[in-house]
Design an enzyme around this catalytic site. Structure first.
Site, PDB file in Angstrom:
ATOM      1  N   CYS A   2       0.839  -1.169   0.301  1.00  0.00           N
ATOM      2  CA  CYS A   2       0.123  -0.086  -0.180  1.00  0.00           C
ATOM      3  C   CYS A   2       0.653   0.972   0.023  1.00  0.00           C
ATOM      4  O   CYS A   2       2.272   1.052   0.155  1.00  0.00           O
ATOM      5  CB  CYS A   2      -0.854   0.129   0.983  1.00  0.00           C
ATOM      6  N   ARG A  27       1.630   1.181  -5.716  1.00  0.00           N
ATOM      7  CA  ARG A  27       1.965   0.489  -4.858  1.00  0.00           C
ATOM      8  C   ARG A  27       0.425  -0.435  -4.410  1.00  0.00           C
ATOM      9  O   ARG A  27       0.359  -1.271  -3.393  1.00  0.00           O
ATOM     10  CB  ARG A  27       2.360   1.275  -3.498  1.00  0.00           C
ATOM     11  N   TRP A  74      -3.619  -1.223  -1.424  1.00  0.00           N
ATOM     12  CA  TRP A  74      -4.251  -3.322  -1.952  1.00  0.00           C
ATOM     13  C   TRP A  74      -4.716  -4.119  -1.502  1.00  0.00           C
ATOM     14  O   TRP A  74      -3.890  -4.723  -0.397  1.00  0.00           O
ATOM     15  CB  TRP A  74      -2.455  -3.222  -2.643  1.00  0.00           C
ATOM     16  N   ASN A 100       0.711  -0.638   6.359  1.00  0.00           N
ATOM     17  CA  ASN A 100       1.064  -1.634   5.162  1.00  0.00           C
ATOM     18  C   ASN A 100       1.996  -2.166   5.699  1.00  0.00           C
ATOM     19  O   ASN A 100       2.825  -2.462   6.231  1.00  0.00           O
ATOM     20  CB  ASN A 100       1.671  -0.179   3.893  1.00  0.00           C
ATOM     21  N   GLY A 101       0.899  -3.653   4.833  1.00  0.00           N
ATOM     22  CA  GLY A 101       1.832  -4.966   5.183  1.00  0.00           C
ATOM     23  C   GLY A 101       0.962  -5.510   6.025  1.00  0.00           C
ATOM     24  O   GLY A 101      -0.220  -5.716   5.586  1.00  0.00           O
ATOM     25  N   GLU A 482       8.857 -21.092 -18.945  1.00  0.00           N
ATOM     26  CA  GLU A 482       8.610 -19.410 -18.458  1.00  0.00           C
ATOM     27  C   GLU A 482       9.183 -18.186 -19.319  1.00  0.00           C
ATOM     28  O   GLU A 482       9.343 -17.329 -19.542  1.00  0.00           O
ATOM     29  CB  GLU A 482       8.121 -19.002 -17.390  1.00  0.00           C
ATOM     30  N   LYS A 486       8.918 -15.275 -21.644  1.00  0.00           N
ATOM     31  CA  LYS A 486       9.701 -13.895 -20.811  1.00  0.00           C
ATOM     32  C   LYS A 486      10.256 -12.959 -22.386  1.00  0.00           C
ATOM     33  O   LYS A 486      10.192 -12.129 -22.314  1.00  0.00           O
ATOM     34  CB  LYS A 486       9.727 -14.056 -20.052  1.00  0.00           C
ATOM     35  N   GLU A 489       8.092 -12.469 -24.865  1.00  0.00           N
ATOM     36  CA  GLU A 489       7.340 -10.933 -24.806  1.00  0.00           C
ATOM     37  C   GLU A 489       7.668  -9.606 -24.456  1.00  0.00           C
ATOM     38  O   GLU A 489       6.907  -8.896 -25.548  1.00  0.00           O
ATOM     39  CB  GLU A 489       6.766 -11.545 -23.212  1.00  0.00           C
ATOM     40  N   HIS A 505      15.207 -35.170 -30.448  1.00  0.00           N
ATOM     41  CA  HIS A 505      13.306 -35.832 -31.699  1.00  0.00           C
ATOM     42  C   HIS A 505      13.110 -35.211 -33.343  1.00  0.00           C
ATOM     43  O   HIS A 505      12.377 -34.554 -33.284  1.00  0.00           O
ATOM     44  CB  HIS A 505      13.095 -36.595 -30.805  1.00  0.00           C
ATOM     45  N   LYS A 604      -2.101  -6.378 -19.658  1.00  0.00           N
ATOM     46  CA  LYS A 604      -1.864  -7.045 -18.409  1.00  0.00           C
ATOM     47  C   LYS A 604      -2.755  -7.657 -18.167  1.00  0.00           C
ATOM     48  O   LYS A 604      -2.906  -8.921 -17.621  1.00  0.00           O
ATOM     49  CB  LYS A 604      -1.833  -5.590 -17.665  1.00  0.00           C
TER      50      LYS A 604
HETATM   51  O1  M6R Z   1      -3.859 -11.718 -14.700  1.00  0.00           O
HETATM   52  P1  M6R Z   1      -2.966 -13.450 -14.892  1.00  0.00           P
HETATM   53  O2  M6R Z   1      -2.469 -14.479 -14.212  1.00  0.00           O
HETATM   54  O3  M6R Z   1      -4.553 -14.480 -15.045  1.00  0.00           O
HETATM   55  O4  M6R Z   1      -2.746 -14.065 -17.043  1.00  0.00           O
HETATM   56  C1  M6R Z   1      -2.553 -14.514 -16.823  1.00  0.00           C
HETATM   57  C2  M6R Z   1      -1.732 -14.695 -18.638  1.00  0.00           C
HETATM   58  O5  M6R Z   1      -1.970 -13.859 -19.052  1.00  0.00           O
HETATM   59  C3  M6R Z   1       0.008 -13.579 -17.968  1.00  0.00           C
HETATM   60  O6  M6R Z   1       0.077 -14.675 -17.464  1.00  0.00           O
HETATM   61  C4  M6R Z   1       0.537 -13.316 -18.964  1.00  0.00           C
HETATM   62  O7  M6R Z   1       0.828 -14.352 -19.861  1.00  0.00           O
HETATM   63  C5  M6R Z   1       1.693 -12.004 -18.985  1.00  0.00           C
HETATM   64  N1  M6R Z   1       1.694 -11.279 -20.550  1.00  0.00           N
HETATM   65  C6  M6R Z   1       2.555 -13.168 -18.321  1.00  0.00           C
HETATM   66  O8  M6R Z   1       3.880 -12.528 -18.487  1.00  0.00           O
END
Ligand code: M6R
Length: 609
Positions: A2, A27, A74, A100-101, A482, A486, A489, A505, A604
């Site tokens: 927060c 935050r 938050w 906050n905490g 992952e 990343k 992306e 393979h 997001k």
């Molecule tokens: O909010 P969510 O965790 O449900 O989102 C899922 C995916 O859309 C999210 O993880 C996406 O792959 C991100 N861009 C990863 O960096």
């Protein structure tokens, strides 16, 4: 997480507080409020929703107070609402406080306070603190705060005002940040430097166990046990934009660096005091139900799906039950195997992803007990799941998920140990070892962050290529997925994640002279096998960077580059090993001039199918 702001001085407090809170909205932003000392009493204005809503309320007010505190929230305990918004006040209305905490022992404190006649107006953990101050107050506010913090367990940045002490603010910190801004005839307190930067660059950064008393004429710093502390002034040299990201140029890098804190917060209260058991009180499956579990399903999207894969692996290894996993966009249409005897786990940072939500609803329609793992209190997943296990990562602003993923891994590991303990499929020795290693992860994650320059050098090389490969076995393979996501992306470099034994393979044909390959080798029982696969890659000219733990150094002679992580149990290695992968993506993207925090074609929260 927060945001907190406080002002004491000769000028109007509200404009300063609102300006400061605006700088701290990163935050938290689900509710906001202020408390000011106005004509001998405390006036509180607060509302659910973003800061703008509070600003609209305050616009019609003429609050002339020169001492006050503010908060942007938050939610952790208690969904976002007017009642749960801070500041909170005691029964007498003499004290107001922002926090906050997380107060871990708030339930037992609240029981005692209720028995002694206190009336509560919110569902928050925070409110117990202000009632304790009320009880301990005998004319000395500083002493009352000291006595209060001696009672509470958990993390806190606390900022308190009282109409009985109109020209003073008292604050205290443990495991949540607080900075004091030193002005001319006025002083400020805030969760982070940007909130005060327009007014001063002279600050004190409070350490754990320290508290401060702010008056317009000066600031006294002491320990929470009352020993005076002499602080060195920290002169802030960052530019204002950088300061808003904790000194980092992008939110993604800030969030990568917040991971030790996020891991610590997510573990908080979930391990028994004697450190022998995982405690997941939020999941309402009885011991008998757990003992009789035949299987589970997991569903999620993107990064959360990758955390689900690690969770599946750990549950299967530790609890010895089959775990189905599907990406949510597939799960919802596949006539899934869930029902009254087959619970469903959904993982979603935002708690609003359309496919994940539809899968949750499908699971419920089929009578399954749905466990939601999410980072957002009050989100749709949190509201609709049968039980919620929160990841306490704090708001994640960068589109690429980093700290949320790490905390999902922590919750996944806790869930696996918890089920295994209930089913009696894990030995006490292994459970204790994992629990003790979990507790060490925050400190070890901090040490991994110190490898940033080494990773930067690898990123510089990777950024020159249009393709990269990630290979690994077991949990390392799940991490490869992952790592490649990343990188794709945010740097737009094409990448593939492969089980190391699968390259031969088909895909080995793509390993040509110089192609960057990241080999994850933290699963030491598979090290020899991974080394063989690295040798296959080297024989085709691949440029291999290995990520292993200190005890996997024998790998080094097979590599072009090694990144060595602190030693942990191999089941928990993904929590540490993902950090260099995140940094690699970040610095590769920077090298290529990409917009790290807002990558192209990516939102997001994906609220459409
Ligand atoms: O909010 P969510 O965790 O449900 O989102 C899922 C995916 O859309 C999210 O993880 C996406 O792959 C991100 N861009 C990863 O960096």
């Amino acid at each position: 997480m927060c945001g907190i702001v406080g002002y004491v001085g000769p000028n109007k407090a509200v404009p300063f507080i609102m300006e400061g809170l605006a700088k701290l909205e990163y935050r938290g932003y689900d509710s906001a409020g202020v408390a000011v000392l106005e004509n001998g009493s405390i006036e509180i204005r607060k509302t659910e929703g973003r800061l703008k809503k509070l600003a609209d309320i305050l616009e019609h007010e003429t609050l002339g107070a020169t001492t006050g505190i503010g908060h942007t929230r938050w939610a952790t305990h208690g969904r976002p609402s007017n009642r749960n918004a801070h500041p909170h006040s005691d029964c007498t209305g003499n004290f107001a406080l922002v926090h906050n905490g997380i107060i871990e022992n708030f339930t037992s404190i609240k029981e005692g306070l209720l028995e002694r006649g206190h009336k509560f107006t919110s569902e928050t953990d925070t409110e117990v603190v202000v009632h304790l101050i009320e009880e301990f107050y005998k004319g000395d506010l500083v002493r009352a705060v000291q006595d209060t913090v001696a009672e509470v367990r958990g993390s806190y940045a606390l900022v308190v005002v009282s109409c009985l002490h109109p020209d003073m603010i008292v604050c205290a910190r443990k495991d949540s940040p607080l900075v004091i801004g030193l002005g001319e005839g006025e002083n400020y307190v805030a969760s982070d430097i940007p909130a005060v930067l327009r007014h001063t660059r002279r600050t004190y950064v409070l350490e754990d166990g320290e508290m401060a008393v702010l008056r317009s004429g000066g600031v006294d710093v002491m320990t929470t046990t009352g020993r005076p502390v002499s602080k060195n002034v920290f002169n802030v040299t960052w530019d204002p934009v950088q300061a808003e990201r904790g000194g980092y140029p992008h939110f993604m890098l800030t969030e990568i660096h917040e991971q030790p804190r996020a891991i610590r917060d997510t573990l908080r209260g979930r391990i028994s005091e004697d450190r022998t058991r995982v405690v997941l009180d939020e999941v309402h499956l009885t011991r008998d139900e757990l003992a009789g579990l035949r299987g589970l399903a997991i569903t999620a999207c993107g990064t959360a799906y990758h955390a689900g894969m690690v969770t599946k692996y750990l549950i299967e290894r530790l609890a010895r039950i089959p775990v189905e996993i599907d990406v949510a966009s597939e799960f919802r249409y596949k006539d899934p195997l869930v029902g009254p005897d087959w619970p469903l786990v959904v993982i979603s940072q935002s708690g609003e992803t359309a496919d994940t939500l539809a899968s949750l609803r499908e699971g419920k329609r089929r009578g399954a007990h749905v466990i939601g793992i999410t980072n957002v209190v009050g989100s749709s997943v949190a509201r609709e799941a049968s039980d919620v296990v929160y990841t306490w990562a704090g708001p994640e602003i960068a589109v690429a998920s980093t700290k949320a993923y790490v905390t999902q891994l922590v919750v996944g590991s806790l869930l696996a140990i918890w089920i295994a303990q209930a089913k009696g499929t894990i030995s006490q020795d292994l459970a204790h070892e994992l629990i003790s290693e979990l507790n060490e992860l925050p400190e070890k994650a901090q040490r991994v962050l110190e490898m940033e320059d080494e990773v930067k050098a690898v990123a510089k090389f990777v950024a020159e290529w249009d393709d990269a490969f990630f290979i690994g076995r077991g949990l390392d393979f799940m991490l490869c997925l992952e790592g490649q996501l990343k990188l794709k992306e945010i740097s737009y470099i094409h990448a593939e994640g492969y089980p190391a034994g699968e390259l031969k393979h088909g895909t080995l044909a793509l390993i040509t002279e110089g192609v960057p390959v990241i080999a994850l080798a933290t699963q030491l029982d598979l090290l020899d096998k991974t080394i063989s696969n690295i040798t296959e890659v080297k024989a085709r000219g691949g440029h291999v960077t290995g990520v292993t733990m200190e005890n996997g150094r024998e790998l080094e002679k097979h590599l072009d580059h090694i990144l060595c992580l602190p030693r942990t149990h191999q089941y928990l290695a993904p929590v540490l090993a993902v950090i260099p992968l995140q940094l690699l993506s970040y610095y590769a993207a920077i090298e290529r001039g990409a917009d790290v925090d807002k990558p192209r074609n990516l939102a997001k929260s994906v609220t459409v199918e």
